[in-house]
Scaffold this motif. Structure first.
Motif: not given
Ligand code: SF4
Ligand code: SF4
Length: 213
Positions: A69-73, A183-187
């Motif tokens: 996910y973007p924060i992980e990047l 849910g939206r974030l994950r999808n």
């Protein structure tokens, strides 16, 4: 990775004061790790043991789909630019260059160095979720498909709470419906670590190469 003996500690960095997203990410990883710890404790009571350990890396050589996910990047970019040691950085640059030459974004994961994860402290949630019981993965084996009963991710409550801890990074405030927002974030926000275009990271590392440790 080895079987945890006590509750996991939260990683911390002085830069958390400078980068406001960093404590969100580290909190999310801490929640994830606590979820893994809780799951493995339950499995231990059932007489099932963790097979994962340091130096066991067939998963990092075989998996083609690792959501990030973007924060992980942001975490990976920061860690690679500012924290990783020069030898590991050089090896990762080489891994990325080799993939480019081969015209492949496939496995192994470019962050695998000498059989271990070079970004272990900041590795994505998906990698933290992937814990295999009883028998270490054989080369090329993906237990998620071959023996799902041996894969022990944290419970949904922990994964939800970990994602929820990162919502402020995406500009999502406490007044929103958290279940919907997660849910939206994950999808919608995941990219694949293995297929991701790391060209910008290579540029940053090459620019920093002469000044960083
Ligand atoms: S997931 Fe499989 S290959 Fe990876 S550390 Fe665990 S047992 Fe080893
Ligand atoms: S980020 Fe680390 S743990 Fe995840 S696949 Fe790559 S080397 Fe393995």
């Amino acid at each position: 990775m080895k079987a945890p003996s006590g509750p996991p500690a939260r990683a911390s960095f002085a830069e958390e004061k400078k980068f406001l997203w960093l404590p969100l990410l580290l909190n999310a990883y801490w929640i994830t790790d606590k979820g893994v710890h809780s799951r493995l404790k339950k499995e231990k009571k059932r007489g099932r043991k963790l097979a994962c350990k340091k130096g066991c890396s067939n998963c990092c050589r075989a998996h083609t789909d690792i959501p990030v996910y973007p924060i992980e990047l942001a975490g990976i970019y920061w860690y690679m630019a500012e924290k990783i040691d020069a030898l590991a950085r050089r090896q990762i640059l080489e891994n990325l260059a080799t993939r480019k030459e081969k015209g492949s974004g496939g496995p192994p994961c470019p962050f695998l160095v000498d059989g271990a994860c070079a970004i272990h402290v900041i590795r994505p949630m998906a990698c933290r979720h992937f814990n295999v019981l009883e028998t270490p993965c054989a080369p090329g084996e993906d237990p998620f498909f071959a023996r799902r009963e041996d894969v022990a991710p944290p419970s949904g409550e922990y994964t939800h709470n970990a994602f929820a801890a990162t919502l402020p990074f995406y500009g999502i405030g406490p007044d929103t419906d958290e279940i919907l927002a997660v849910g939206r974030l994950r999808n919608t926000q995941a990219v694949n670590l293995i297929e991701y275009n790391w060209t910008r990271l290579v540029e940053i590392l090459n620019q920093n190469g002469s000044t960083s440790k």
